[in-house]
Design an enzyme around this catalytic site. Structure first.
Site, PDB file in Angstrom:
ATOM      1  N   PHE A  62       0.861  -1.185   0.000  1.00  0.00           N
ATOM      2  CA  PHE A  62       0.000   0.000   0.000  1.00  0.00           C
ATOM      3  C   PHE A  62       0.900   1.238   0.000  1.00  0.00           C
ATOM      4  CE2 PHE A  62      -2.357   3.309   2.383  1.00  0.00           C
ATOM      5  CZ  PHE A  62      -3.483   3.418   1.572  1.00  0.00           C
ATOM      6  N   ASP A  80     -12.256  10.053  13.258  1.00  0.00           N
ATOM      7  CA  ASP A  80     -13.176   9.478  12.258  1.00  0.00           C
ATOM      8  C   ASP A  80     -13.230   7.970  12.467  1.00  0.00           C
ATOM      9  OD1 ASP A  80     -14.856   8.936  10.172  1.00  0.00           O
ATOM     10  OD2 ASP A  80     -13.389   9.349   8.592  1.00  0.00           O
ATOM     11  N   GLY A 137      -7.806  -8.564   4.197  1.00  0.00           N
ATOM     12  CA  GLY A 137      -8.793  -8.687   5.262  1.00  0.00           C
ATOM     13  C   GLY A 137     -10.091  -8.015   4.872  1.00  0.00           C
ATOM     14  N   TRP A 171       0.561  -4.744   2.736  1.00  0.00           N
ATOM     15  CA  TRP A 171      -0.836  -4.885   2.332  1.00  0.00           C
ATOM     16  C   TRP A 171      -1.529  -5.907   3.228  1.00  0.00           C
ATOM     17  CZ3 TRP A 171      -4.326  -2.372  -0.296  1.00  0.00           C
ATOM     18  CH2 TRP A 171      -5.531  -3.009  -0.587  1.00  0.00           C
TER      19      TRP A 171
END
Length: 268
Positions: A32, A159, A73, A70
């Protein structure tokens, strides 16, 4: 971005609001990649709060590129948020002195109640929304702001939506997307998580797993922060013409105002 990876790597957008995240693949390898992610990603990785940080590179432009392992999931569903493991991870985050020290070194000011109140009022004033419930809510926030000050500030994710919680294939739990993090009252995160996902009869046990006791003072702070966040969300969705989400947050604000009015009448 491609030249950073070397030969044989293929990049594709990973989605997200910023458009700065990518998935890089080469054969069976998958990582990622993100441009200008949270500056305390290394601390988050070291504490196991986010997937492992693999490397960081600073570009001549000043942008910083990070690569993380990465995770195969799934995102948590709304019903997963009641789980003890969610409470424990959020408690670990809020008790992390390393995160707090890192955030303070960056020079960020705490999100105090008066600063949040000012932000909310400014957003309402900038919008073309005219709503009696919002006006009543702002008045209640102003009248009760003196009750919600605290000396206990932590790093809040800000958040805690269920989409930001990921369970990996090896059953590890992570909280991702730290771009909006603040130093604030932990009630900022707790209010959103509890009001949106946990039935009130389950708050005592959830908070016990998190590491605190539900007191009248904490309840009042959570009410205050949830009303402020509800106003903010109503304005945000109204500006984007997202009617279903607008109605959802408006209904929550109405319920909250009813809740605090009942509480006030009992005290009177």
């Amino acid at each position: 971005m491609k030249h950073l990876m070397g030969e044989g790597w293929h990049l594709r957008p990973a989605g997200g609001a910023t458009g700065e995240a990518y998935i890089a693949e080469q054969g069976d390898q998958k990582i990622f990649i993100k441009r200008n992610s949270s500056p305390f990603l290394a601390v988050l990785s070291a504490e196991g709060i986010v997937p492992k940080l693999l490397w960081t590179k600073r570009l001549e432009s000043g942008d910083v590129i990070t690569a993380q392992r990465w995770v195969n999931g799934r995102e948590l569903k709304s019903y997963d948020m009641k789980a003890t493991r969610v409470a424990k991870l959020l408690g670990k985050i809020h008790r992390s002195n390393e995160l707090l020290d890192m955030f303070k070194r960056l020079g960020n000011l705490p999100l105090s109640p008066d600063r949040l109140m000012s932000d909310v009022e400014e957003k309402v004033n900038r919008s073309d929304i005219e709503d009696s419930a919002i006006m009543d809510a702002i008045k209640w926030l102003d009248n009760n702001i003196s009750d919600v000050y605290t000396d206990h500030y932590v790093v809040c994710h800000s958040d805690v939506n269920h989409n930001n919680w990921i369970v990996s294939g090896d059953d590890s739990l992570y909280l991702i997307d730290w771009d909006g993090a603040n130093v604030a009252d932990p009630a900022l995160d707790l209010s959103a998580l509890l009001y949106l996902y946990v039935p009130q009869e389950g708050w005592h046990s959830w908070l016990k797993s998190y590491g605190v006791t539900l007191t009248p003072a904490l309840s009042k702070r959570m009410q205050w922060y949830m009303i402020a966040q509800s106003i903010d969300s109503i304005v945000w969705h109204q500006e984007r013409h997202q009617l279903p989400e607008f109605k959802k947050w408006k209904a929550l604000l109405t319920d909250l105002l009813h809740e605090v009015s009942i509480h006030s009448s009992k005290i009177d």
